[in-house]
Design an enzyme around this catalytic site. Structure first.
Site, PDB file in Angstrom:
ATOM      1  N   PHE B 126       4.272  -2.432  -9.617  1.00 42.10           N
ATOM      2  CA  PHE B 126       4.516  -1.550  -8.482  1.00 42.10           C
ATOM      3  C   PHE B 126       5.601  -2.191  -7.626  1.00 42.10           C
ATOM      4  O   PHE B 126       5.804  -3.406  -7.690  1.00 42.10           O
ATOM      5  CB  PHE B 126       3.229  -1.380  -7.658  1.00 42.10           C
ATOM      6  N   GLN B 239       5.982   4.787   7.500  1.00 37.08           N
ATOM      7  CA  GLN B 239       6.505   4.640   6.137  1.00 37.08           C
ATOM      8  C   GLN B 239       6.930   5.978   5.547  1.00 37.08           C
ATOM      9  O   GLN B 239       6.136   6.913   5.474  1.00 37.08           O
ATOM     10  CB  GLN B 239       5.455   4.015   5.221  1.00 37.08           C
ATOM     11  N   HIS B 241       7.853   7.445   2.137  1.00 41.50           N
ATOM     12  CA  HIS B 241       7.781   7.132   0.710  1.00 41.50           C
ATOM     13  C   HIS B 241       9.064   7.649   0.087  1.00 41.50           C
ATOM     14  O   HIS B 241       9.479   8.771   0.379  1.00 41.50           O
ATOM     15  CB  HIS B 241       6.557   7.822   0.108  1.00 41.50           C
ATOM     16  N   LEU B 255       3.714  14.173  -2.823  1.00 43.60           N
ATOM     17  CA  LEU B 255       4.043  12.857  -3.342  1.00 43.60           C
ATOM     18  C   LEU B 255       4.281  12.822  -4.847  1.00 43.60           C
ATOM     19  O   LEU B 255       3.578  13.452  -5.619  1.00 43.60           O
ATOM     20  CB  LEU B 255       2.928  11.873  -3.020  1.00 43.60           C
ATOM     21  N   GLU B 258       4.511   6.307  -6.975  1.00 42.96           N
ATOM     22  CA  GLU B 258       5.359   5.168  -7.300  1.00 42.96           C
ATOM     23  C   GLU B 258       5.071   4.687  -8.722  1.00 42.96           C
ATOM     24  O   GLU B 258       5.881   4.001  -9.341  1.00 42.96           O
ATOM     25  CB  GLU B 258       5.074   4.053  -6.291  1.00 42.96           C
ATOM     26  N   ARG B 289       9.522  -0.065  -0.489  1.00 41.10           N
ATOM     27  CA  ARG B 289       9.668   1.362  -0.187  1.00 41.10           C
ATOM     28  C   ARG B 289      10.733   1.628   0.863  1.00 41.10           C
ATOM     29  O   ARG B 289      11.472   2.612   0.767  1.00 41.10           O
ATOM     30  CB  ARG B 289       8.334   1.925   0.304  1.00 41.10           C
ATOM     31  N   HIS B 354       4.702   9.256   4.774  1.00 37.79           N
ATOM     32  CA  HIS B 354       3.607   8.927   3.880  1.00 37.79           C
ATOM     33  C   HIS B 354       2.487   8.120   4.509  1.00 37.79           C
ATOM     34  O   HIS B 354       1.310   8.368   4.264  1.00 37.79           O
ATOM     35  CB  HIS B 354       4.193   8.149   2.705  1.00 37.79           C
ATOM     36  N   ARG B 389       4.444  -1.219   4.266  1.00 38.25           N
ATOM     37  CA  ARG B 389       3.280  -1.425   3.413  1.00 38.25           C
ATOM     38  C   ARG B 389       3.694  -1.502   1.955  1.00 38.25           C
ATOM     39  O   ARG B 389       4.512  -0.712   1.493  1.00 38.25           O
ATOM     40  CB  ARG B 389       2.292  -0.277   3.581  1.00 38.25           C
TER      41      ARG B 389
HETATM   42  C1  LIG Z   1      -0.465  11.297  -2.082  1.00 38.64           C
HETATM   43  C2  LIG Z   1      -0.852   9.905  -1.672  1.00 38.64           C
HETATM   44  C3  LIG Z   1      -0.904   8.880  -2.607  1.00 38.64           C
HETATM   45  C4  LIG Z   1      -1.268   7.585  -2.246  1.00 38.64           C
HETATM   46  N1  LIG Z   1      -1.321   6.622  -3.209  1.00 38.64           N
HETATM   47  C5  LIG Z   1      -1.756   5.376  -2.872  1.00 38.64           C
HETATM   48  C6  LIG Z   1      -1.920   4.363  -3.869  1.00 38.64           C
HETATM   49  O1  LIG Z   1      -1.665   4.586  -5.044  1.00 38.64           O
HETATM   50  N2  LIG Z   1      -2.361   3.155  -3.497  1.00 38.64           N
HETATM   51  C7  LIG Z   1      -2.678   2.870  -2.205  1.00 38.64           C
HETATM   52  O2  LIG Z   1      -3.102   1.749  -1.944  1.00 38.64           O
HETATM   53  N3  LIG Z   1      -2.556   3.802  -1.242  1.00 38.64           N
HETATM   54  C8  LIG Z   1      -2.094   5.050  -1.538  1.00 38.64           C
HETATM   55  N4  LIG Z   1      -1.971   6.011  -0.553  1.00 38.64           N
HETATM   56  C9  LIG Z   1      -2.396   5.708   0.803  1.00 38.64           C
HETATM   57  C10 LIG Z   1      -3.895   5.791   0.922  1.00 38.64           C
HETATM   58  O3  LIG Z   1      -4.384   6.800   0.086  1.00 38.64           O
HETATM   59  C11 LIG Z   1      -4.345   6.102   2.329  1.00 38.64           C
HETATM   60  O4  LIG Z   1      -3.687   5.293   3.225  1.00 38.64           O
HETATM   61  C12 LIG Z   1      -5.825   5.826   2.440  1.00 38.64           C
HETATM   62  O5  LIG Z   1      -6.513   6.604   1.504  1.00 38.64           O
HETATM   63  C13 LIG Z   1      -6.371   6.092   3.817  1.00 38.64           C
HETATM   64  O6  LIG Z   1      -7.785   5.948   3.756  1.00 38.64           O
HETATM   65  P1  LIG Z   1      -8.691   5.966   5.036  1.00 38.64           P
HETATM   66  O7  LIG Z   1     -10.064   5.735   4.576  1.00 38.64           O
HETATM   67  O8  LIG Z   1      -8.119   5.048   6.052  1.00 38.64           O
HETATM   68  O9  LIG Z   1      -8.507   7.429   5.615  1.00 38.64           O
HETATM   69  P2  LIG Z   1      -8.541   8.863   4.914  1.00 38.64           P
HETATM   70  O10 LIG Z   1      -8.827   8.814   3.477  1.00 38.64           O
HETATM   71  O11 LIG Z   1      -7.313   9.546   5.382  1.00 38.64           O
HETATM   72  O12 LIG Z   1      -9.788   9.517   5.581  1.00 38.64           O
HETATM   73  C14 LIG Z   1      -9.818   9.818   6.946  1.00 38.64           C
HETATM   74  C15 LIG Z   1     -11.152  10.435   7.230  1.00 38.64           C
HETATM   75  O13 LIG Z   1     -11.328  10.561   8.626  1.00 38.64           O
HETATM   76  C16 LIG Z   1     -11.792  11.848   8.918  1.00 38.64           C
HETATM   77  N5  LIG Z   1     -11.424  12.188  10.282  1.00 38.64           N
HETATM   78  C17 LIG Z   1     -10.211  12.087  10.879  1.00 38.64           C
HETATM   79  N6  LIG Z   1     -10.278  12.511  12.151  1.00 38.64           N
HETATM   80  C18 LIG Z   1     -11.563  12.888  12.370  1.00 38.64           C
HETATM   81  C19 LIG Z   1     -12.264  13.439  13.485  1.00 38.64           C
HETATM   82  N7  LIG Z   1     -11.647  13.702  14.635  1.00 38.64           N
HETATM   83  N8  LIG Z   1     -13.581  13.725  13.349  1.00 38.64           N
HETATM   84  C20 LIG Z   1     -14.217  13.488  12.177  1.00 38.64           C
HETATM   85  N9  LIG Z   1     -13.602  12.973  11.096  1.00 38.64           N
HETATM   86  C21 LIG Z   1     -12.301  12.673  11.199  1.00 38.64           C
HETATM   87  C22 LIG Z   1     -11.155  12.708   7.867  1.00 38.64           C
HETATM   88  O14 LIG Z   1     -11.810  13.921   7.730  1.00 38.64           O
HETATM   89  C23 LIG Z   1     -11.304  11.829   6.644  1.00 38.64           C
HETATM   90  O15 LIG Z   1     -12.593  11.965   6.111  1.00 38.64           O
HETATM   91  C24 LIG Z   1      -1.576   7.313  -0.907  1.00 38.64           C
HETATM   92  C25 LIG Z   1      -1.535   8.331   0.040  1.00 38.64           C
HETATM   93  C26 LIG Z   1      -1.168   9.619  -0.335  1.00 38.64           C
HETATM   94  C27 LIG Z   1      -1.091  10.678   0.697  1.00 38.64           C
END
Ligand SMILES: Cc1cc2nc3c(=O)[nH]c(=O)nc-3n(C[C@H](O)[C@H](O)[C@H](O)COP(=O)(O)OP(=O)(O)OC[C@H]3O[C@@H](n4cnc5c(N)ncnc54)[C@H](O)[C@@H]3O)c2cc1C
Ligand code: SF4
Ligand code: SF4
Ligand code: FES
Lengths: 265, 588
Positions: B126, B239, B241, B255, B258, B289, B354, B389
């Site tokens: 990566f 960031q 992407h 997306l 990568e 990135r 992203h 990141r």
């Molecule tokens: C398309 C894509 C591909 C990616 N690929 C990778 C990868 O290959 N490797 C990698 O390491 N990272 C990757 N990332 C980044 C990574 O997926 C995210 O940064 C990570 O999943 C965020 O996880 P989280 O648990 O912090 O939040 P999230 O998974 O965003 O979850 C947030 C949660 O909070 C809840 N929430 C928010 N506000 C409120 C509120 N006011 N009340 C109640 N609930 C609320 C939402 O409903 C959700 O359940 C990618 C991101 C995207 C978009």
């Protein structure tokens, strides 16, 4: 948000179900069509310009999350993966899933599926602790089931639930995929045959393949998940009652998914 | 409409409330439950739909299954270097040392990963990782991670509230006492009384017009935190992407993982040149990135862009068998949505918003914020990634700090006395506030205002910035904030997306301002923050993080705080770096 100014060549009329669990009707909306537009884009356009409170679920817009399930002209589909140009000049009717109760507009109450997932015991149960040593082919065997996006389109299509409403007796194809995922995991030692035979009711499936036909992930639900599970059950039980019920609930229509009665929800 | 209309308020009580059901929130819930405390989890969507489910490429953990020379020290160095040294070194140390354990733990809970011929977890290359380090299963690793945690919490007795959205944290005597939320499916309000809250609310990519993020990503938790008295950090670090889809219009920003470049995809401009040779000849497509995104931006600016303003990403040389096995979702995505068969044709790509490196400042070991009882983990928290990141570090972050935040919150809740009950007056005041947009008959539409805000942020605080464009952006943003006070939405509280968006806009407007303030403050270019008017990296700025606080009146204040320096042990790992590339270096 797609703006009309993006350059559109025609307009499309969408008939969208508006209402709640008690009453509702289709409402016609006219949207400008831009290249590559999917039905979800059209609904977002309607929200932005005509009906701010139109209820629809979505998250990824890329067929990865399984949120935007609905019925388009009677077929269970993902709204974000269904292109308007597939339908040419035909009318488009967008309805909520038929098998689950409507909350509002295109949003249905699918909590039943999550409750069944809670009943799925034993959960993953290995005898050893990691690191596991596995071969890629062993991973490949279950990887298909792990692709499930929990869109519940297969549940919507399955006639045992859709037409016969046997929610108390059969868990439906999506949960069978979940059970298969555990049962065929190379490290799992749990036994779920009694569950399959009893509460989960795999015997009620009469392998019509409708579920596999609508799966957006292309999972071969019937052949790769359900039939092997049925075999496990058959090895352990012979079930004349199941046989009899099974015959009784053949699907009424031969079409892949019986069309719902539009509007009378 | 009658303002005195009654709404049901259901009162609930948990030792700890977790806000968010992505990887970070669910991993926190497992830890809290393991500690024997009661835990409720709320999320804006159904279970299993959070952003994490979309992560494709993989989770970074230095397991050295493929490249024997890899170890946590190399991973540490790669991460610090990619973050341009404004990362919190202790967080990076915890991430890189604990990630392998957390990944194996997932296996014991039923996750499957692709394998090496020896039968170990397979790891892929990566961008800017010195070695092949990303554990993955096809291109749906995030789904594997989230499902595994979902299945785990399902059987632990954790109570889950789907489609329940928190709008306010209540403090009593400066401590967390509860939270108010509305429930989409019936339009009722829920009052959570609790000793501790874990924020796991993800990012705020919906601030930008071209974004890979879902409707949920409006930074609610970040806004709730700063309003409650927490400090934000590194908000200027957004960031982009390098590879988002650009055509057709409906998929703009989606997306392209990568993993495509990791598996051998090359970037080519309209003239057919592999232009990365001009920007980072050593790492080429697998540069970090920020570098790749800027390279594509520059090629387009110089008139060498593709028809829809991007670059070509070509993986056809790998052949269809390989592509179908390693990148099945990508292949399906392009076939269904863009009529492009990536086994035979190149993809058209351009940068898309992203990930947010910035967020709530936390203590590395326990994830506690400046507010007693408030914890944060995952994308909502700042510090780990610094100015940029590394791919795969986010999923690792969710596991490592999800667990730590859950343990931190559980330890706090165990010793903290029960807070006094939140008063009905406070609850009523918040309900009155959130109902306002429904009561106004005439006013701007939240969709229009959101679209205006996205355009504004993209033009004034996007991938390339200047002081004057940022200042102008701030001026317009304050105008939009004024308009937001008059938003009007038809319908009621039952599953009403227009109303929900109107409330989300509060957070977006606040965080948009925080980004602009911070970007104005950092008068240099570093990592993802690129100032055309001060294009060079300035060593003085390597010593500080830009921080934001909010006062009682709601005004934001920007300042700086010294970067937490690496201890002597970590210093030693960094010393061989001296600004040169670590590619191919053997870990020592
Ligand atoms: C398309 C894509 C591909 C990616 N690929 C990778 C990868 O290959 N490797 C990698 O390491 N990272 C990757 N990332 C980044 C990574 O997926 C995210 O940064 C990570 O999943 C965020 O996880 P989280 O648990 O912090 O939040 P999230 O998974 O965003 O979850 C947030 C949660 O909070 C809840 N929430 C928010 N506000 C409120 C509120 N006011 N009340 C109640 N609930 C609320 C939402 O409903 C959700 O359940 C990618 C991101 C995207 C978009
Ligand atoms: S094969 Fe037919 S009966 Fe069996 S689960 Fe699928 S749709 Fe239902
Ligand atoms: S098996 Fe297929 S159709 Fe059924 S829920 Fe999973 S992805 Fe959807
Ligand atoms: S929005 Fe995720 S599957 Fe359609």
């Amino acid at each position: 948000m797609i703006e009309a100014s993006a350059g559109h060549d025609r307009e499309q009329v969408l008939y969208v179900y508006r209402g709640d669990s008690d009453h509702g009707q289709e409402v016609a909306y006219r949207v400008p069509v831009v290249p590559g537009m999917v039905v979800l884009d059209a609904l977002h356009f309607i929200q932005a310009h005509q009906a701010p409170d139109l209820a629809v679920r979505w998250n990824c817009k890329a067929a990865h999350c399984g949120s935007c399930s609905a019925e388009i002209n009677g077929q269970p589909r993902l709204l974000c993966k269904t292109r308007l140009d597939e339908y040419g000049a035909d009318d488009l009717h967008v309805q909520p899933l038929h098998t689950f109760p409507v909350i509002r507009d295109l949003v249905t109450d699918v909590s039943w599926n999550y409750e069944r997932a809670q009943d799925l015991v034993p959960a993953f149960h290995p005898d050893e602790s990691p690191p596991f040593h596995l071969q890629q082919w062993e991973v490949d065997r279950v990887e298909e089931f792990h692709r499930c996006i929990e869109c519940f389109l297969c549940q919507d299509a399955c006639h045992v639930l859709r037409e016969h409403g046997l929610f108390g007796q059969y868990w439906g194809p999506q949960l069978m995929v979940r059970v298969a995922e555990l049962e065929m995991h190379p490290m799992d030692t749990g036994n779920r045959t009694a569950l399959l035979h009893g509460a989960a009711g795999v015997g009620l499936c009469n392998v019509t393949h409708c579920c596999s036909d609508v799966c957006p992930e292309g999972i071969e639900i019937t052949h790769n998940a359900i039939i092997p599970l049925k075999e496990r059950v058959a090895d352990q039980y012979y079930d004349p009652v199941g046989e009899w019920l099974h015959k009784l609930i053949r699907p009424k229509a031969k079409s892949a998914v019986p069309a719902p009665a539009i509007q009378d929800r | 409409m009658n303002a005195a209309r009654k709404y049901a308020v259901e009162s609930l009580s948990y030792d700890v409330l977790v806000i968010g059901a992505g990887g970070a929130g669910l991993r926190a819930a497992v830890a809290i439950s393991d500690a024997g405390l009661s835990v409720g989890v709320v999320s804006k969507s159904l279970l299993g739909k959070a952003h994490t489910v979309m992560a494709e490429g993989g989770v970074a953990a230095a397991m050295a299954h493929v490249d024997a020379d890899d170890n946590w020290e190399v991973h540490f160095r790669d991460t610090m270097k990619s973050g341009h040294f404004i990362n919190n070194a202790r967080m990076v140390e915890l991430l890189t040392t604990e990630a392998p354990e957390r990944v194996l733990e997932l296996e014991s809970w039923g996750a499957v990963f692709d394998r090496t011929p020896e039968g170990d977890i397979m790891q892929r290359a990566f961008g800017a990782h010195s070695y092949r380090r990303l554990c993955h299963v096809g291109d749906h690793t995030g789904k594997e991670l989230l499902r595994t945690l979902q299945n785990r919490v399902t059987h632990l007795g954790v109570t889950f509230y789907p489609e329940v959205i928190v709008t306010r944290l209540f403090l009593i005597d400066g401590r967390i006492a509860g939270a108010l939320a509305y429930q989409r499916r019936d339009g009722h309000f829920l009052l959570f009384q609790t000793r501790a809250v874990v924020l796991a609310t993800g990012g705020w990519g919906r601030l930008y017009a071209t974004s890979s993020n879902s409707w949920e990503s409006t930074g609610d938790g970040t806004a709730l935190a700063v309003t409650a008295g927490a400090t934000l950090s590194d908000m200027e670090m957004v960031q982009f992407h390098p590879t988002g889809m650009v055509w057709p219009p409906g998929v703009r920003g989606l997306l392209v993982t990568e993993g495509v470049r990791g598996e051998g995809g090359v970037l080519v401009n309209a003239e057919g040149r592999r232009f990365m040779a001009d920007y980072d000849a050593e790492r080429m497509e697998l540069s970090s990135r920020d570098v790749v995104a800027r390279a594509i931006y520059r090629e387009v600016q110089a008139g060498r862009g593709t028809p829809h303003g991007g670059a070509w990403l070509d993986i056809t040389a790998r052949g269809s068998d390989f592509i179908n096995r390693k990148l099945p979702s990508m292949r399906a995505q392009f076939l269904a949505l863009a009529d492009v068969d990536i086994t035979r044709q190149p993809m058209e790509v351009a940068p898309t918003c992203h990930y947010m490196m910035g967020g709530v400042r936390v203590d590395p070991d326990t994830c506690t914020t400046a507010v007693p009882g408030l914890f944060a983990a995952g994308e909502v928290a700042a510090g780990l990634h610094g100015a940029n990141r590394l791919g795969g570090n986010s999923l690792a972050d969710l596991l490592v700090f999800g667990k730590r935040s859950g343990e931190g919150a559980a330890a706090f809740a165990r010793q903290a006395p029960s807070p006094p009950a939140v008063s009905t007056r406070q609850v009523q005041a918040e309900i009155d506030r959130v109902l306002k947009p429904l009561e106004r008959v005439d006013g701007p539409s939240p969709y229009q205002l959101h679209s205006d805000l996205q355009q504004l942020m993209s033009h004034h605080a996007g991938l390339a910035r200047t002081g004057s464009a940022l200042s102008e952006g701030l001026y317009h943003l304050l105008e939009l904030r004024e308009q937001a006070r008059h938003l009007a939405v038809p319908g009621g509280t039952l599953y009403n997306p227009g109303w929900n968006l109107a409330l989300d806009l509060d957070a977006l407007l606040l965080l948009g301002e925080a980004i602009i303030d911070s970007a104005l403050e950092r008068t240099e270019s570093r990592g993802a923050h690129f100032r055309e008017d001060c294009p060079a990296e300035d060593p003085a700025w390597a010593q500080v993080n830009v921080v934001i606080t909010q006062d009682e009146e709601g005004a934001l204040h920007v300042g700086t705080a010294p970067v937490v320096p690496p201890g002597p042990r970590l210093q030693h790992i960094l010393s061989p770096l001296d600004g040169q590339s670590t590619a191919g270096r053997t870990g020592s």
